[in-house]
Design a protein around this motif. Structure first.
Motif, PDB file in Angstrom:
ATOM      1  N   LYS A   1       0.834  -1.207   0.000  1.00 30.92           N
ATOM      2  CA  LYS A   1       0.000   0.000   0.000  1.00 30.92           C
ATOM      3  C   LYS A   1       0.872   1.261   0.000  1.00 30.92           C
ATOM      4  N   SER A   2       1.963   1.254   0.793  1.00 26.90           N
ATOM      5  CA  SER A   2       2.846   2.426   0.846  1.00 26.90           C
ATOM      6  C   SER A   2       3.549   2.655  -0.478  1.00 26.90           C
ATOM      7  N   GLN A   3       3.709   1.585  -1.271  1.00 29.63           N
ATOM      8  CA  GLN A   3       4.367   1.683  -2.579  1.00 29.63           C
ATOM      9  C   GLN A   3       3.372   1.928  -3.719  1.00 29.63           C
ATOM     10  N   GLY A   4       2.075   2.053  -3.379  1.00 31.30           N
ATOM     11  CA  GLY A   4       1.055   2.335  -4.381  1.00 31.30           C
ATOM     12  C   GLY A   4       0.543   1.130  -5.137  1.00 31.30           C
ATOM     13  N   ASP A   5       0.892  -0.080  -4.689  1.00 36.82           N
ATOM     14  CA  ASP A   5       0.453  -1.309  -5.364  1.00 36.82           C
ATOM     15  C   ASP A   5      -0.868  -1.776  -4.743  1.00 36.82           C
TER      16      ASP A   5
ATOM     17  N   HIS B   1       9.622   1.334   5.965  1.00 39.37           N
ATOM     18  CA  HIS B   1      10.503   0.471   5.180  1.00 39.37           C
ATOM     19  C   HIS B   1      10.086   0.481   3.710  1.00 39.37           C
ATOM     20  N   GLY B   2       8.780   0.500   3.472  1.00 44.47           N
ATOM     21  CA  GLY B   2       8.278   0.494   2.102  1.00 44.47           C
ATOM     22  C   GLY B   2       8.712   1.709   1.304  1.00 44.47           C
ATOM     23  N   VAL B   3       8.848   2.862   1.973  1.00 39.90           N
ATOM     24  CA  VAL B   3       9.257   4.087   1.270  1.00 39.90           C
ATOM     25  C   VAL B   3      10.740   4.403   1.483  1.00 39.90           C
TER      26      VAL B   3
END
Length: 438
Positions: A75-79, A295-297
């Motif tokens: 979700k944090s990566q926009g997927d 971590h995702g960003v």
């Protein structure tokens, strides 16, 4: 920046710790009311069934935490499509596990209790408790799954409210079913089984009002995605199951050392341990959404700061808890000693002071395992969890009990946690050095 990270940590960790503390009231309320209504035999029967509860709860957390960790990162990566597929796979895994638990509850409750050493009246009560508990497995699994995803969906307050409402309803229903209704051990477990259903009802507005950002989607089942969920969530399962494993081993040792009175005394210690460990687990699960998103960003500073806040918190909390347990050991033991058994009182009070020396080490281990999981580093998380849950505590329990009798038995737990904490800190420092953070 630091204030924002600290504010996020306080919000998520405090809300989740409060929710986990309430959740631990499931078994603590059972212990207190069963000890009043059914005496030492009821307490021993409950103690034999608790390891299966730990395994059931841990299975839900494995799927929930494993799926929610991947969901938060995606979700944090926009997927968003990948996040929905992760939620769908987590639901399928929870459904498969629920079928297995229900079948075990229908066909094998007596066999399981017999393997744990239950006999006579203790066997009969424990079998009843276990059968009903396993028939409620779908509710427990669904509740844990939804709690993890709702928390990672930006609604930690709702997750806490659901956990607390379910737990407090269990306390009230325990009293109603055991005393006014006189339903015995069945009443205790029936109250416990209804609690996750009530928790799910509290969570339901998140979906009815369409605030949720995760959805079931039509997609092919992917073995790699399912394996990734289970791998990431495995430390959560081991953390929960380790409590059950420790109880099985200690029950066996104490049964040979002090008979049913020893098992009943350990019931007091083990159930208080569930409460203490739930606080650490709450803090660890509270930092997971923050660390996974950071971590995702690629925000390493936020990851390190959140971990630092968590470790300082568990150490301070451990000092406070051990002080209370050390000076209040006798009153704590007497709460669950409704028959006033002097042997039970002495063994339990002595055991509390030795057993809970593990507090700071256990807290660090639980936080570190969740930290590695949240960063999608399952191997160090699994190493910490497996060592403290199986590979160290079991041999040390037998070794220490042989060397030091009852005192040795109580000291095995803190010794195992201390050794694992040393390894966990080494893994943390080695990883930080490799990333150039030191």
């Amino acid at each position: 920046m630091q204030r924002s990270i600290l504010r996020g940590f306080i919000t998520y960790a405090s809300l989740n710790a409060a929710g986990m503390l309430g959740l631990s009231c499931y078994i603590l309320a059972d212990t207190f009311f069963v000890s009043l209504a059914l005496g030492a035999e009821g307490l021993a029967a409950l103690n034999l069934a608790i390891p299966i509860y730990s395994f059931l709860n841990g299975s839900g957390l494995m799927v929930g935490m494993g799926g929610a960790t991947k969901y938060a990162i995606q979700k944090s990566q926009g997927d968003h499509a990948g996040a929905d597929r992760t939620f769908t796979h987590a639901c399928c895994l929870a459904g498969a596990l629920a079928v297995l638990f229900v079948l075990a509850g229908i066909f094998f409750p007596g066999t399981i209790v017999a393997l744990f050493g239950g006999e006579g009246a203790v066997y009969t009560m424990s079998r009843t408790y276990l059968r009903v508990l396993l028939l409620f497995a779908p509710a427990f699994l669904a509740n844990n799954l939804l709690l993890c995803f709702v928390r990672n969906d930006g609604a930690p307050q709702l997750a806490m409210a659901a956990m607390l409402t379910g737990s407090f309803s269990n306390v009230v229903l325990d009293w109603v079913f055991l005393f006014p209704c006189g339903m015995g051990i069945f009443g205790a477990v029936f109250a416990t089984g209804l609690a996750p259903l009530i928790s799910i009802l509290v969570l339901s507005p998140h979906f009815f009002r369409r605030k949720n950002q995760f959805h079931l989607t039509r997609c092919p089942l992917e073995g790699k995605r399912a394996a990734g969920i289970l791998s990431s969530g495995a430390p959560s399962l081991v953390t929960e199951v380790s409590s059950g494993v420790v109880m099985i081993v200690f029950n066996s040792i104490l049964l040979s050392q002090a008979g049913n009175v020893g098992v009943a005394a350990y019931g007091v210690i083990a159930n208080l341990s569930l409460v203490v460990l739930s606080l650490y687990t709450g803090i660890a699960q509270g930092i997971q959404p923050i660390i996974s998103r950071s971590h995702g960003v690629g925000d390493r500073a936020a990851v390190r700061a959140t971990l630092r806040y968590a470790l300082v918190t568990v150490l301070a909390l451990s000092l406070l808890l051990y002080t209370i347990i050390f000076f209040g050991a006798s009153p704590i033991a007497s709460i669950f000693n409704s028959e006033g058994d002097p042997v039970l009182q002495r063994i339990a009070a002595w055991g509390l002071k030795l057993y809970f020396l593990a507090c700071p080490f256990a807290g660090c281990n639980i936080v570190l395992a969740q930290y590695f999981t949240a960063r999608e580093q399952p191997r160090p998380a699994q190493a910490i969890s497996l060592l403290r849950g199986f590979f160290l505590i079991v041999p040390l329990a037998f070794l220490f009990s042989w060397l030091g009798g009852l005192a040795g038995t109580w000291c095995a737990f803190p010794a195992a946690e201390a050794l694992v904490a040393a390894l966990g800190l080494w893994l943390l420092l080695a990883g930080a050095k490799k990333e150039g953070a030191l």
